[in-house]
Enzyme design. Sequence first.
Site, mmCIF file in Angstrom:
data_model
loop_
_atom_site.group_PDB
_atom_site.id
_atom_site.type_symbol
_atom_site.label_atom_id
_atom_site.label_comp_id
_atom_site.label_asym_id
_atom_site.label_seq_id
_atom_site.Cartn_x
_atom_site.Cartn_y
_atom_site.Cartn_z
ATOM 1 N N ARG A 1 12.911 -1.436 60.914
ATOM 2 C CA ARG A 1 12.463 -2.453 59.958
ATOM 3 C C ARG A 1 11.058 -2.906 60.356
ATOM 4 O O ARG A 1 10.560 -2.506 61.398
ATOM 5 C CB ARG A 1 13.460 -3.626 59.814
ATOM 6 C CG ARG A 1 14.183 -4.084 61.035
ATOM 7 C CD ARG A 1 13.347 -4.662 62.106
ATOM 8 N NE ARG A 1 12.455 -5.702 61.641
ATOM 9 C CZ ARG A 1 11.371 -6.103 62.267
ATOM 10 N NH1 ARG A 1 11.027 -5.540 63.439
ATOM 11 N NH2 ARG A 1 10.602 -7.063 61.805
ATOM 12 N N GLY A 2 10.458 -3.741 59.481
ATOM 13 C CA GLY A 2 9.055 -4.100 59.686
ATOM 14 C C GLY A 2 8.217 -3.143 58.850
ATOM 15 O O GLY A 2 8.441 -1.921 58.884
ATOM 16 N N ALA A 3 7.252 -3.702 58.102
ATOM 17 C CA ALA A 3 6.557 -2.905 57.084
ATOM 18 C C ALA A 3 5.941 -1.600 57.619
ATOM 19 O O ALA A 3 6.240 -0.520 57.090
ATOM 20 C CB ALA A 3 5.506 -3.782 56.401
ATOM 21 N N ARG B 1 13.824 0.450 50.316
ATOM 22 C CA ARG B 1 13.569 -1.005 50.357
ATOM 23 C C ARG B 1 12.380 -1.308 49.439
ATOM 24 O O ARG B 1 11.414 -0.546 49.432
ATOM 25 C CB ARG B 1 13.274 -1.492 51.795
ATOM 26 C CG ARG B 1 14.503 -1.513 52.688
ATOM 27 C CD ARG B 1 14.244 -2.240 53.996
ATOM 28 N NE ARG B 1 14.311 -3.686 53.838
ATOM 29 C CZ ARG B 1 13.969 -4.551 54.803
ATOM 30 N NH1 ARG B 1 13.531 -4.114 55.971
ATOM 31 N NH2 ARG B 1 14.078 -5.861 54.604
ATOM 32 N N GLN C 1 15.465 -11.794 63.312
ATOM 33 C CA GLN C 1 14.470 -10.887 63.912
ATOM 34 C C GLN C 1 13.680 -11.586 65.021
ATOM 35 O O GLN C 1 13.215 -10.932 65.952
ATOM 36 C CB GLN C 1 13.478 -10.382 62.841
ATOM 37 C CG GLN C 1 14.045 -9.379 61.860
ATOM 38 C CD GLN C 1 14.587 -10.047 60.614
ATOM 39 O OE1 GLN C 1 14.967 -11.212 60.624
ATOM 40 N NE2 GLN C 1 14.663 -9.307 59.524
ATOM 41 N N ASP D 1 4.308 -8.100 54.518
ATOM 42 C CA ASP D 1 4.950 -6.922 53.928
ATOM 43 C C ASP D 1 4.191 -6.375 52.729
ATOM 44 O O ASP D 1 4.268 -5.194 52.413
ATOM 45 C CB ASP D 1 6.386 -7.233 53.523
ATOM 46 C CG ASP D 1 7.244 -7.340 54.755
ATOM 47 O OD1 ASP D 1 7.299 -8.421 55.353
ATOM 48 O OD2 ASP D 1 7.817 -6.306 55.155
ATOM 49 N N ASN E 1 6.023 -12.060 52.952
ATOM 50 C CA ASN E 1 6.470 -11.811 54.328
ATOM 51 C C ASN E 1 7.885 -12.375 54.454
ATOM 52 O O ASN E 1 8.448 -12.932 53.497
ATOM 53 C CB ASN E 1 5.514 -12.448 55.340
ATOM 54 C CG ASN E 1 5.808 -12.001 56.762
ATOM 55 O OD1 ASN E 1 5.958 -10.807 57.021
ATOM 56 N ND2 ASN E 1 5.932 -12.931 57.688
#
Length: 355
Positions: A49-51, A91, A200, A241, A251
């Site tokens: 995960r995380g852009a 996503r 997170q 994001d 975000n």
Amino acid sequence: MIRTVYWENEAVVLLDQRKLPVAIGGSLPLLVCRNYHQVIQAIKTLAVRGAPAIGVAAALGIALGMRKVTRDRVALHQRFAKIATEFSHSRPTAVNLFWAIKQMKSAFLQATAADFSSARISQRLLEVALELVDNDIKTNIALGEHGQALIDDGDAILTHCNAGALACAGYGTALGVLRSARQKGKNFSLFIDETRPVLQGARLTAWEMQYEKIPATLICDSMAGSLMASGRVNKIITGADRIAANGDVANKIGTYSLAVLAKAHKIPFYVAAPLATFDLSIDNGCDIPIEERAPEEVTHIGVKRIAPKGISVFNPAFDVTPARLITAIITERGIIKRPGKKSIRALLVRDEGKR
Ligand code: MRU
């Protein structure tokens, strides 16, 4: 260095973030994806995960899916289109995913136009995906170098979610700025929002900071305002994001509340993001698609239910912070102060050909 996404023995290897935190020094939980469906599942379930990390995982996943070679050109194009479409549905909010798919598509079209053999096309796609992984780390280091200039000795900084090495191929964006500042010998304290519902901050940023021996203090999201009011926090830095053409930033949910609080307390609010996170096709934040995730993320913490069965739940994973609340956006190309249409274009225009 923490490696979040990499290629090894014909597989995409991911540090499985669903299983963090683990004991520092213990073995890291790895997820070895041997087909592209497993990479898509890993993105959907937040194993990665995380852009930026989602983007590079998708690039490697596409390369993995294209390892099966076929001499039939039509079948080859169909296979690429099918895989790219499936990744694009994994996503919706982080534009880095769509950016990476676009890079892979242009590599595929160039290779097919050059009439490469299908084995050579497959090899080329892997090379491009690996370049994207490498470039992500280089980009973050450059971004960190620019951003560290905004950090002063004695600062007390608050961050939200995880915009660190775990959210990228490595090094991190918001946390990359802090890494760079530490390397310059700057001493600051760091507060980490736990970041409900998926935690997170508590599970990932707290672990990443311990892993890197950077001192940090964990707080619940609801404590942030009080820390600002009592002067315990003097700067905020987050990742992003997707950034619209006018500088509005999507975000992790909770970012907007922090930006409003920062404004009320006259605290600078910084966003750190690579150019790949800008989406100039979107005029403002209202048009950024916001992912809604499963109610269980809210009704449960881990496997433990914390809310009564049957309660209705709303679970948007991201929010939009309007540009007017953002002091500056830090990129690998430089810092955009008071972000807006003009200042963003001015910085991005040099990169236009590549977009
Ligand atoms: O749902 P997640 O964990 O993928 O959300 C991640 C974030 O919101 C990060 O802050 C963002 O992707 C920036 S990562 C450098």
